[in-house]
Write an enzyme that holds these catalytic residues in place. Structure first.
Site, short mmCIF file in Angstrom:
data_model
loop_
_atom_site.label_atom_id
_atom_site.label_comp_id
_atom_site.label_asym_id
_atom_site.label_seq_id
_atom_site.Cartn_x
_atom_site.Cartn_y
_atom_site.Cartn_z
N GLU A 92 3.34 22.15 -5.82
CA GLU A 92 4.38 22.38 -6.84
C GLU A 92 5.79 22.35 -6.25
O GLU A 92 6.72 21.83 -6.87
CB GLU A 92 4.15 23.73 -7.51
CG GLU A 92 4.94 23.88 -8.79
CD GLU A 92 4.82 25.26 -9.38
OE1 GLU A 92 5.60 25.56 -10.27
OE2 GLU A 92 3.95 26.02 -8.95
N ASP A 93 5.96 22.91 -5.04
CA ASP A 93 7.31 23.11 -4.49
C ASP A 93 7.73 22.10 -3.44
O ASP A 93 8.87 22.14 -2.98
CB ASP A 93 7.41 24.53 -3.88
CG ASP A 93 7.26 25.61 -4.95
OD1 ASP A 93 7.37 25.26 -6.14
OD2 ASP A 93 7.04 26.78 -4.60
#
Length: 744
Positions: A92-93
């Site tokens: 996600e990051d």
């Protein structure tokens, strides 16, 4: 520059230290020691998150390490879950993909990380209802691999433990959705310790003052409680040792949140919460087949010494709860005259009670063909996901029906055992057995006696469902069902019938206009909606199609009249907009800064806020603001059920609020009062309120029966402190046993 280098070295040391703590905990567990893959996952995640910091200022990698530690040491999972927890934010990051994870760590870890990524997207996002949609994704993913939800629980727990660094409005949102979604889900999965901590942390941020006060009172009463416990425990310990039991006995204090909950629901002060703790006996049992017998042997020892409360024995050993919980509970009268609850568990039962389903895996031997309760529950969830409510918040409420429920057990005529939530009706059972049975159900036989559909079932009932081909689902049935499956199926069937009625009604309406030479336009529809007090044209068409509304001569005349004042402002009452608070015009209202503390002011009757009619907060209450589409701040009590929904689904619209000191306006409040009736008591009550405290009474209703009275006082006050002072004074009147502010 040197200080920056020193900071980096200190950070690296801290990261290494925390990872070693995680590794040592894993090495002390009874899982197979797959250290190499865990070290690889840590190095990969550490590199991926390098240079990124959390809001608190600490290196980001400390969060995945903390989550992995909870997964390993508090839930009891192994290397696959630890690796997935370390990697859960990488996709996600950072630039890495699920394919990268699969290539480096294999399919299983990649699949769990993928599941976690699906449900993290937009967890604190800006869309309305994003959290409810998220929850749906979470459940879909959970039905593929239960470890996804267990790691998600660990992630939420760590976020709650570090919530202090967030803005207050974010704190309310996260605490609210934790209490609304994650705590009941933890309970349903049997993660008792995590559920309790999530509830306590949510409560701590929503009601900091109340949390502090209860905690202090628990500490002050510690010495007395210890003395009562030792006095109670000694004879039991002595007898059990004589009989050769190997056991541990301890007193467990209720959580702060559950004490507060009891105070609220029963309208009692802390001092009157008598069951502050439960005594737990955890015994060693080498043979699982003897667990049940040993529980009842200990039960026998206790009831030989102390008097049993006949209605408070709970046998969760013969019939475990759906979340796997097993124990034998009994309540006995202690030597000091207090009722004390005793929970009897084996070591295995205790671990399952604290750690939930994950603990089952530790004890599992070989492959079992038996379908576990968890699988049954996951099937129910899948079923609901396949027939979802169109509105995400309704969907969330439907799921919650199943999360909060405790179980009853009923039998079919053939003797099959069916688990249902408490308060389930005969109609719920019909839908549980088969949708068609539900749709055509006319009555039921409970223990061979004819009963209506609304009959609430009790554990042990034998139930036969009676049907008729001519029976069709009714709107009023929605108030008779408690299970998620029944509500979902019923809503879908009613929606289908409703659509048919709407199109039939629209056709009748158009024919009516045409035959009377009336032009069909929006103004005309709005005029009719206002006239009948309806919000949408679909409701109008439905009423026409369902023969609830007849289009006759009076309607024709009404529609022929000149349009006058046909536009009406609809307020969203469910979010607290329906009130008469004086507000500046929408055009004059500036956009509210959600990141700042919003001060609630009242100058000469012009307020910069609106009071929510669902909970009617007053100055001094713990409140939060919901910013509506007109940039009006609507003030709710933080524990208000409507505010709970807002926190879960409209987080970005929340604002942290604070009452301006010295607000002179009066607010309505209701006091509930009860006591022993005597001549002149009513006089004293009114004199105390009006003369001593100078409080304005709007309404007073008191009813006395057989020497006991109950009453409610509607008063006008300036703040919550005035209400507390009044309750204190009322309780000093001879005969008044309780006085507390009513929950709106």
């Amino acid at each position: 520059m040197e200080s920056s280098d020193a900071k980096q070295i200190a950070d690296e040391q801290l990261i290494e230290e925390k990872f070693q703590e995680l590794l040592n905990g894993y090495l002390n567990s009874n899982h197979r020691k797959k250290v190499e893959i865990i070290e690889r996952a840590f190095k990969f995640a550490n590199e991926a998150h390098r240079g990124i910091r959390r809001r608190s200022g600490e290196p980001y990698i400390l969060h995945p390490i903390a989550v992995a530690r909870i997964v390993s040491q508090e839930i009891g999972l192994g290397s696959t879950s630890i690796c997935a927890a370390l990697l859960h934010d990488v996709v996600e990051d950072t630039e890495y993909t699920v394919e990268d994870i699969e290539n480096l760590f294999g399919k299983k870890i990649a699949s769990i990380v993928s599941g976690l990524t699906k449900i993290s997207g937009g967890i604190f996002g800006d869309q309305a209802s994003a959290q409810a949609e998220n929850f749906r994704k979470l459940l879909l993913t959970m039905s593929e691999d239960i470890r996804v939800i267990l790691i998600k629980m660990a992630d939420r727990l760590h976020n709650m433990r570090t919530l202090g660094s967030m803005l207050p409005s974010k704190q309310y949102k996260i605490a609210g959705e934790t209490l609304y979604i994650y705590a009941p889900l933890a309970h349903r999965l049997g993660l008792f310790a995590i559920k309790t901590e999530l509830e306590d942390l949510s409560f701590k941020y929503e009601h900091p003052e109340a949390y502090k006060q209860i905690q202090q009172k628990i500490q002050y009463t510690e010495k007395d409680r210890q003395a009562i416990y030792e006095n109670f425990a000694k004879p039991i310990e002595k007898r059990m040792k004589e009989l050769g039991f190997k056991f541990e006995m301890k007193a467990r204090v209720k959580s702060v949140y559950s004490i507060w909950n009891k105070m609220q629901t029963k309208h009692i002060p802390f001092e009157e919460v008598y069951d502050l703790y439960a005594v737990r006996i955890i015994f060693q049992c080498n043979n699982e087949a003897d667990e049940k017998k040993e529980c009842w042997n200990i039960y026998s020892i206790i009831t030989d010494i102390y008097k049993l409360h006949p209605e408070r024995t709970r046998d969760w050993v013969s019939r475990p709860k759906a979340n796997g919980y097993k124990a034998l509970h009994l309540t006995v009268m202690g030597p000091d005259g207090n009722w004390i609850e005793v929970q009897i568990r084996s070591e295995k039962m205790d671990e399952i009670a604290e750690r939930g389903f994950a603990a089952h895996w530790k004890y599992k031997v070989g492959d079992s063909d038996e379908e576990s309760e968890l699988d049954v529950w996951l099937k129910t969830i899948k079923d609901i996901l396949e027939h979802p409510e169109p509105n995400a918040i309704d969907f969330l409420d439907t799921i919650k029906l199943n999360l909060f429920s405790t179980e009853i057990f009923v039998f079919t005529p053939k003797g099959d055992l069916i688990t249902l939530p408490t308060d389930a009706t005969a109609l719920d059972l019909a839908f549980t057995l088969h949708s068609d049975l539900g749709f055509h159900c006319i009555a039921a036989k409970v223990n061979h006696k004819l009963v209506p559909l609304s009959q609430k079932l009790q554990s042990g009932d034998q139930v036969e469902i009676l049907t008729s081909k001519s029976q069709t689902p009714k709107e009023e049935w929605l108030s008779l069902v408690t299970t998620a499956k029944a509500r979902t199926r019923l809503t879908a069937a009613l929606r289908k019938d409703r659509r048919l009625n709407i199109s039939k009604g629209e056709k009748i309406f158009k024919e009516f206009l045409s035959s009377n030479n009336i032009e069909n336009d929006n103004k005309l529809i709005t005029k009719l909606l206002n006239h009948f007090g309806l919000a949408q044209r679909e409701e109008l068409f439905f009423k026409i199609g369902n023969n609830d509304l007849e289009l006759g001569e009076s309607i024709r005349k009404f529609l022929k009249e000149k349009n006058q004042n046909i536009f009406m402002k609809y307020l969203k009452i469910s979010f607290g907009g329906g009130n008469n608070n004086k507000q500046p015009d929408a055009e004059e209202r500036p956009v509210i800064d959600r990141k700042q503390n919003y001060i609630l002011k009242d100058h000469n009757g012009i307020k910069n806020y609106a009071i929510a009619t669902c909970c009617n907060p007053i100055p001094g209450d713990d409140v939060l603001g919901y910013v509506d589409e007109n940039e009006t701040v609507i003030v709710h009590k933080r524990e208000c059920p409507v505010a709970m929904r807002l926190k879960s689904s409209f987080g970005p619209r929340l604002v942290s609020t604070q009452w301006e000191s010295g607000i002179t306006q009066s607010f309505p409040a209701t006091i509930l009062i009860e006591g022993i009736d005597r001549i002149g008591i009513l006089n004293e009550i009114t004199r105390t309120i009006s003369n001593e405290l100078n409080i304005n009474i709007r309404n007073l209703a008191i009813e006395a029966q057989e020497g006991v009275f109950h009453g409610s006082l509607n008063i006008l006050v300036h703040d919550a402190k005035s209400v507390e002072t009044l309750c204190r004074k009322l309780k000093k009147i001879k005969g008044v046993k309780a006085a507390s502010r009513a929950k709106e």
